[in-house]
Motif scaffolding. Structure first.
Motif, mmCIF file in Angstrom:
data_model
loop_
_atom_site.group_PDB
_atom_site.id
_atom_site.type_symbol
_atom_site.label_atom_id
_atom_site.label_comp_id
_atom_site.label_asym_id
_atom_site.label_seq_id
_atom_site.Cartn_x
_atom_site.Cartn_y
_atom_site.Cartn_z
ATOM 1 N N ALA A 31 -14.615 0.988 54.079
ATOM 2 C CA ALA A 31 -13.835 0.471 55.208
ATOM 3 C C ALA A 31 -12.389 0.950 55.123
ATOM 4 O O ALA A 31 -11.792 1.342 56.134
ATOM 5 N N GLY A 32 -11.836 0.937 53.920
ATOM 6 C CA GLY A 32 -10.452 1.386 53.747
ATOM 7 C C GLY A 32 -10.296 2.851 54.104
ATOM 8 O O GLY A 32 -9.324 3.256 54.753
ATOM 9 N N GLY A 33 -11.278 3.671 53.701
ATOM 10 C CA GLY A 33 -11.238 5.087 54.043
ATOM 11 C C GLY A 33 -11.255 5.298 55.545
ATOM 12 O O GLY A 33 -10.489 6.098 56.089
ATOM 13 N N LEU A 34 -12.104 4.540 56.230
ATOM 14 C CA LEU A 34 -12.160 4.640 57.694
ATOM 15 C C LEU A 34 -10.838 4.207 58.307
ATOM 16 O O LEU A 34 -10.364 4.783 59.283
ATOM 17 N N ASN A 35 -10.230 3.181 57.692
ATOM 18 C CA ASN A 35 -8.953 2.702 58.202
ATOM 19 C C ASN A 35 -7.881 3.798 58.104
ATOM 20 O O ASN A 35 -7.068 3.969 59.010
ATOM 21 N N ALA A 36 -7.912 4.548 56.999
ATOM 22 C CA ALA A 36 -6.955 5.646 56.849
ATOM 23 C C ALA A 36 -7.190 6.716 57.911
ATOM 24 O O ALA A 36 -6.250 7.288 58.457
ATOM 25 N N ALA B 44 -7.412 -4.291 47.193
ATOM 26 C CA ALA B 44 -7.166 -3.189 46.267
ATOM 27 C C ALA B 44 -8.196 -2.080 46.484
ATOM 28 O O ALA B 44 -7.840 -0.898 46.550
ATOM 29 N N TYR B 45 -9.471 -2.440 46.631
ATOM 30 C CA TYR B 45 -10.519 -1.435 46.762
ATOM 31 C C TYR B 45 -10.494 -0.827 48.154
ATOM 32 O O TYR B 45 -10.738 0.359 48.339
ATOM 33 N N PHE B 46 -10.157 -1.674 49.129
ATOM 34 C CA PHE B 46 -9.935 -1.194 50.495
ATOM 35 C C PHE B 46 -8.812 -0.152 50.487
ATOM 36 O O PHE B 46 -8.960 0.955 51.005
ATOM 37 N N GLY B 47 -7.703 -0.513 49.845
ATOM 38 C CA GLY B 47 -6.544 0.382 49.812
ATOM 39 C C GLY B 47 -6.818 1.645 49.010
ATOM 40 O O GLY B 47 -6.386 2.734 49.390
#
Lengths: 331, 290
Positions: free
Chosen positions: A242-247, A80-83
């Protein structure tokens, strides 16, 4: 099993001062290997974006592992926080700004604050109960992302934002795969350093103490709930980063990033690598991402293989691959 | 509006009966096997596909009985070969991740064997008739689902209350070590308990398929409300899980009348409120599994 765990902990806990020089050498070697990835990875048949993915997953899993491996809180909802981090970055870039660091900062803040606010609810219970609550809170965001079509793009995910260039002097670094990799590596290094500092500070010792003997700390008058919530918040911020980087890497944010199966991926990465080891999640991410990338390119049944990775690592490597080798070299 | 609200509330209760049926299976396994069975959804899907394959030979009713038992047999094999190895590991993460991985494998197998496309599950004609076509648009099938949920629940509570194995399961829930010392084979007991939980999942899966059709991921969407039902009802209490299922079904039904987009999110909000106000859930015991 439990005695095994205890000795394992004693040997690999970050506060162990013996072998400091060995550790320094290890860190330098790791640093050199990671810094030179764009040079040697294509030679062995990889591609730079794959290395970025490994580091992003490793970052999320290391953040999660602060809670899981060092504080003893089994969160099944960190996706959830990643997303949220991913959607935060995506929405900022799409509607508000072209600044890379502003977008990344806001995304991290959104996901991290969500963890900071929701952690205190989850930590009201422990054990299996804690896991069920974290997973349910996580699914709430998943359903919001799916239903809030106008903002998030619903099932189709959020697209239509581009990776901006570094705002450096004369755009020295374009954000091709290599630039992206070094951005991820920088974030990884900063977060790892931060985690290292936390784990060696009194705060980190409190986390480990809670994991080892929760009751005793309560008797000593320590508010364990508050400490677990702090651990939850820190790990949430890192997952969001990490999620932001993934985006940024994908130019896309999918609702699946918020789903509990993503949380399961982060957990297995931590367990597979070794959740009592500081760098365990990094080892786990290397194995997990490479296996998934390779298997999904050769067979349609890649889900079975990933499932098998879960089963095999749980049954045969409960301390993870790093724990496994540590034990071997130790005995 | 009043009628519409009533209609949605009624529908919600029917849905709640279904959630309760699923939550019971999960809660049973959580109680004695100390396992959050993530593969519960995959077992549901599997039983539904078994029923799909069996229906041409034994009819819907035969499938409804045989398919859950087949799923139970597979559950027995998995419990004795894999899950059992993890009982003495204290950390719940291992069984969680194991069943999570098993769910992946089972889903993938279903996709490989039966295909990724959705399929319909034939249900008897007379169950498909609408009973009333005014505001209360209600097919016989939905009533049938409630009936099965009632019978299943009554049977479970009957077994737990009046049979030897049921009494042992309840005793094991409160103190496994002691009943082991008293000579009860707890491995056998846990296997039996696991199978009962899977059979419940299987029945729920077939009932769901009769209404929504079959697809390999069907369990994914259904397992989460069951979790929430358990948390709201209180871990360790089967009656609580039952109530939890009805409450979230009802809440989701009522929300549908006002703001359909929030019908899924509302159950998590209820859970959040419950955790703040009464962390142990409606009927949960304090400090269980902690």
């Amino acid at each position: 099993m439990s005695t095994d765990l205890a000795t394992e902990t004693a040997r690999t806990a970050p506060q162990a001062r013996t072998g400091m020089s060995r550790r320094t050498i290890g860190n330098v070697v790791l640093g050199v290997v990671l810094l030179t990835v764009p040079l040697w990875l294509p030679l062995v048949g990889g591609y730079t974006d794959l290395a970025s993915r490994v580091l992003i997953y490793a970052l999320a899993a290391m953040g999660l592992n602060l809670l899981l491996g060092f504080t003893g809180g089994l969160s099944f909802g960190h996706a959830a926080y990643f997303g949220l981090g991913a959607y935060g970055v995506g929405l900022m870039l799409k509607y508000e700004t072209h600044s890379l660091f502003l977008a990344l900062g806001v995304g991290t803040l959104v996901g991290g604050l969500a963890a900071t606010l929701l952690g205190p609810i989850a930590v009201r219970r422990r054990g299996i109960y804690f896991s069920m609550i974290t997973i349910a809170i996580g699914q709430m965001f998943y359903f919001i992302a799916i239903r809030w079509n106008t903002l998030t793009g619903g099932y189709d995910g959020l697209s239509g934002f581009a990776r901006p260039k570094f705002a450096g002097p004369g755009h020295l670094l374009s954000m091709g795969p290599t630039g992206m990799y070094y951005l991820v590596l920088a974030a990884f290094a900063i977060a790892a350093l931060l985690l290292w500092i936390v784990l060696n500070a009194p705060l980190g010792h409190a986390f480990v103490a809670i994991r080892e003997n929760h009751k005793r700390l309560t008797f000593l008058g320590v508010s364990t709930q508050r400490y677990i919530a702090i651990s939850f918040a820190i790990s949430g911020f890192i997952a969001a980063l990490a999620g932001g980087l993934n985006a940024l890497l994908d130019g896309f944010a999918s609702p699946n990033l918020l789903n509990y199966s993503m949380s399961g991926d982060f957990l297995i990465i931590a367990v597979l690598g070794g959740m009592r080891n500081f760098y365990g999640p990094l080892a786990g991410a290397v194995i997990f991402v490479l296996v998934r990338d390779y298997v999904s390119s050769v067979t349609d049944n890649w889900m079975s293989v990933i499932g098998l990775v879960f089963v095999v690592s749980v049954i045969f490597f409960p301390m993870g691959v790093l724990g496994f080798f540590n034990r071997k070299s130790g005995s | 509006m009043g009628l519409l609200l009533l209609f949605n509330a009624f529908n919600g209760l029917i849905q709640g009966a279904f959630y309760a049926l699923m939550a019971l299976g999960l809660a049973l396994i959580l109680g004695l096997n100390n396992t959050i069975n993530f593969a519960q959804g995959a077992f549901m899907a599997l039983a539904a596909y078994f029923a799909f394959t069996l229906t041409p030979y034994v009819g819907f009713w035969g499938g409804l009985i045989i398919a859950p038992l087949l799923a139970g047999a597979l559950g027995l094999a998995i419990e004795t070969s894999l899950i059992r190895r993890l009982y003495n590991r204290k950390d719940p993460i291992y069984t969680l991740l194991l069943t999570f991985g098993l769910a992946f494998i089972m889903q993938d197998m279903i996709r490989t064997i039966w295909g990724a496309q959705g399929k319909p599950l034939e249900i008897p004609q007379f169950l498909n008739q609408p009973l009333s076509s005014t505001y209360f648009f209600l097919t016989g099938y939905r009533l049938f689902v409630v009936g099965v949920a009632l019978v299943g629940t009554a049977a479970l509570f009957g077994v737990l209350r009046f049979t030897r194995i049921g009494i042992r399961i309840r005793a094991g829930n409160s103190d496994l070590e002691t009943i082991s010392a008293l000579g009860v084979n707890i491995y056998l007991l846990r296997s039996a308990n696991f199978v009962i939980g899977i059979v419940f999942a299987g029945v729920a899966g077939i009932l769901a398929a009769g209404q929504l059709g079959l697809n390999p991921n069907m369990g994914d969407a259904l397992i989460m409300p069951a979790f929430v039902a358990i948390v709201v009802g209180g871990v360790g209490s089967l009656v609580g899980s039952l109530l939890g299922g009805l409450i979230i079904g009802l809440a989701s039904g009522i929300t549908t009348a006002f703001y359909p987009a929030a019908s899924e999110v509302v159950i998590y909000i209820i859970m959040g409120v419950m955790l703040v106000v009464r962390p142990r859930g409606l009927m949960g015991q304090e400090g269980l599994f902690e």
